[in-house]
Design a protein around this motif. Structure first.
Motif, short mmCIF file in Angstrom:
data_model
loop_
_atom_site.label_atom_id
_atom_site.label_comp_id
_atom_site.label_asym_id
_atom_site.label_seq_id
_atom_site.Cartn_x
_atom_site.Cartn_y
_atom_site.Cartn_z
N GLY A 157 -23.25 -9.12 2.26
CA GLY A 157 -23.85 -8.17 3.19
C GLY A 157 -23.42 -6.73 3.01
O GLY A 157 -23.43 -5.94 3.94
N ASN A 158 -23.00 -6.33 1.80
CA ASN A 158 -22.73 -4.94 1.47
C ASN A 158 -21.50 -4.36 2.16
O ASN A 158 -21.54 -3.30 2.78
N ALA A 159 -20.39 -5.04 2.07
CA ALA A 159 -19.10 -4.52 2.51
C ALA A 159 -18.07 -4.91 1.46
O ALA A 159 -18.22 -5.94 0.79
N THR A 160 -17.05 -4.09 1.31
CA THR A 160 -16.05 -4.30 0.26
C THR A 160 -14.66 -4.07 0.82
O THR A 160 -14.44 -3.15 1.61
N ALA A 161 -13.72 -4.92 0.40
CA ALA A 161 -12.32 -4.73 0.76
C ALA A 161 -11.55 -4.21 -0.47
O ALA A 161 -11.67 -4.78 -1.55
N PHE A 162 -10.83 -3.10 -0.28
CA PHE A 162 -9.93 -2.58 -1.31
C PHE A 162 -8.53 -3.12 -1.02
O PHE A 162 -8.06 -3.04 0.11
N PHE A 163 -7.85 -3.59 -2.05
CA PHE A 163 -6.44 -3.95 -1.94
C PHE A 163 -5.70 -3.25 -3.08
O PHE A 163 -6.02 -3.46 -4.25
N ILE A 164 -4.74 -2.41 -2.73
CA ILE A 164 -4.01 -1.63 -3.73
C ILE A 164 -2.53 -1.96 -3.62
O ILE A 164 -1.90 -1.65 -2.61
N MET A 165 -1.99 -2.62 -4.65
CA MET A 165 -0.60 -3.07 -4.61
C MET A 165 0.23 -2.29 -5.63
O MET A 165 0.07 -2.45 -6.84
N PRO A 166 1.15 -1.45 -5.14
CA PRO A 166 2.05 -0.75 -6.06
C PRO A 166 3.19 -1.64 -6.51
O PRO A 166 3.48 -2.66 -5.88
N ASP A 167 3.83 -1.26 -7.59
CA ASP A 167 5.04 -1.96 -8.00
C ASP A 167 6.07 -1.85 -6.89
O ASP A 167 6.06 -0.88 -6.11
N LEU A 168 6.96 -2.83 -6.82
CA LEU A 168 7.95 -2.85 -5.75
C LEU A 168 8.77 -1.54 -5.77
O LEU A 168 9.28 -1.14 -6.81
N GLY A 169 8.84 -0.89 -4.61
CA GLY A 169 9.57 0.37 -4.50
C GLY A 169 8.72 1.60 -4.78
O GLY A 169 9.22 2.73 -4.69
N LYS A 170 7.42 1.42 -5.09
CA LYS A 170 6.55 2.55 -5.44
C LYS A 170 5.52 2.86 -4.35
O LYS A 170 4.56 3.59 -4.59
N MET A 171 5.70 2.31 -3.14
CA MET A 171 4.72 2.51 -2.08
C MET A 171 4.56 3.99 -1.73
O MET A 171 3.45 4.49 -1.53
N GLN A 172 5.64 4.72 -1.62
CA GLN A 172 5.57 6.13 -1.23
C GLN A 172 4.77 6.94 -2.24
O GLN A 172 3.97 7.79 -1.86
#
Length: 421
Positions: free
Chosen positions: A273-288
């Motif tokens: 139905g035309n919706a999308t989920a983005f999931f962005i996972m940084p390397d551990l300790g790289k969230m900032q």
């Protein structure tokens, strides 16, 4: 007029509470700003109307997220930028002078570039599109104005709120707290199809008006996970903390790629139905580093230039929520007059000077094998000849739920601990 205490209230998904602002009885007129009067309906539903709001809401979503992330980097985040923006855009129709300008500026609108009529026409088109039947994808919003029986609203505001924002107005007696609480709770429960019940626990008798906006989303993955493959695995909250979570598993052609400059994996999963989920996972300790580098332009690039690859994906099954008092956050974004005795809501009320005492926001989201809620979907998998690469979402990641019909972010958040509600 006697003095009243400020009060607060938690509702889904955004709430503005108005209380008497100062002891002055008279209100300001419309000398410095004429009331907003919408044009004919036909011009308001043109697709171009929403183009005036889409880029601004993306900027607003990132601004709010950055404020939340700056305040705390160790907890989950979940909010609906569309819900907050809708509530304040509606409220701006009752504001004048600096109060009015600050609200629209915080929503990332520049009145020298976009007229007030264009802003409200964009939101009207947005709501019209949201509430259209979409088959297996359900997306509905609602706005309720709960007005004390002793408060008189400006008729033009009531008419425009109904016409542009599809709002409903209810006359209530806030001194009868139990009856009013039930009325608001029933409204939210019905609008969220029973998912949010007994949300309002307490009400202050000195309330004059409560503005409630909710958003409800239910979707099924285009390519669901198989329930039989879900198993408990370790999720690394940080370098010292690990928790066991149900981890969903799927081997399929995913829109997946590595964003090296952000040290992150980017996964896009489509709903029917035309919706999308983005999931962005940084390397551990790289969230900032990820949070500092993400932009709306990058999100649009990921959406339009997808990289499809066969991969094994492990993803946590989760149910999270977020509840926030947005007064300080919105103040940091420039909305200050609305919360002070200098607030000017002269296009909203007659015979009383009011201010916003508290803004509470609550959102809830569940992700499982079938989508956002449990459902009887059929699992279709791919058996590769050789094992494809394995990408495991076993550490904190960002997510964004995107509506393809309006190009707008519905929910934005961060998962630090899938077990944390």
């Amino acid at each position: 007029m006697s003095s009243f205490m400020s009060w607060g209230l938690i509702l889904l998904a955004a709430l503005c509470c108005l209380v008497p602002g100062s002891l002055a009885v008279s209100i300001q007129g419309f000398d410095d700003q004429e009331p907003f009067i919408p044009k004919n309906d036909h011009s308001q539903h043109q697709p171009a109307a929403s183009h005036k709001t889409t880029p601004n809401l993306a900027d607003f979503a990132i601004s709010v997220y950055c404020q939340m992330a700056y305040k705390c980097n160790t907890t989950n985040i979940l909010f609906s930028p569309v819900s907050v923006a809708l509530a304040f855009a509606l409220l701006s129709m009752g504001a004048s002078s600096d109060t009015h300008t600050q609200i629209l500026n915080a929503l990332q609108f520049n009145l020298s570039e976009t007229s007030e009529a264009e802003i409200h026409a964009g939101f009207q088109h947005l709501l019209h599109t949201f509430n259209q039947p979409k088959g297996k994808l359900q997306l509905t919003t609602g706005t309720g104005l709960f007005v004390d029986e002793n408060l008189k609203l400006v008729e033009t505001f009531v008419e425009n709120a109904k016409k542009m924002y599809h709002s409903e107005t209810f006359s209530v007696n806030f001194r009868d707290t139990e009856a009013t609480k039930k009325q608001i709770n029933d409204y939210v429960e019905k609008g969220t199809q029973g998912k949010i019940v007994d949300l309002v626990k307490e009400l202050d008798q000195d309330t004059l008006l409560a503005l409630v906006n909710y958003i409800y989303f239910k979707g099924k993955w285009m390519n669901p996970f198989g329930v039989m493959y879900t198993e408990d695995e370790d999720f690394h909250v940080d370098e010292q903390t690990t928790v066991k979570v149900p981890m969903m598993r799927h081997t399929h052609l995913f829109h997946l790629h590595r964003q090296e400059d952000l040290s992150s994996w980017v996964l896009l999963m489509d709903y029917e139905g035309n919706a999308t989920a983005f999931f962005i996972m940084p390397d551990l300790g790289k969230m900032q580093e990820l949070e500092q580098g993400i932009t709306k332009e990058l999100l649009y690039t990921w959406l339009k230039k997808r990289h499809q690859m066969l991969a094994r994906v492990h993803f946590p099954k989760l149910s999270i929520s977020g509840t926030y008092d947005l007064k300080e956050l919105l103040g940091n974004l420039g909305i200050t007059k609305a919360f002070s005795d200098a607030a000017d809501f002269s296009r909203l009320t007659e015979g009383a000077s009011v201010k916003v005492s508290k803004v509470m926001h609550k959102a809830m989201l569940t992700i499982d094998e079938q989508g956002t809620e449990a459902a009887g979907a059929t699992y279709i998998g791919i058996m590769p000849i050789s094992l494809p690469p394995l990408v495991e979402f076993k550490q904190p990641f960002l997510f964004l739920l995107y509506d393809g019909n309006t190009d707008n972010p519905l929910f934005v958040g961060r998962v630090v601990n899938p077990l944390q509600m």
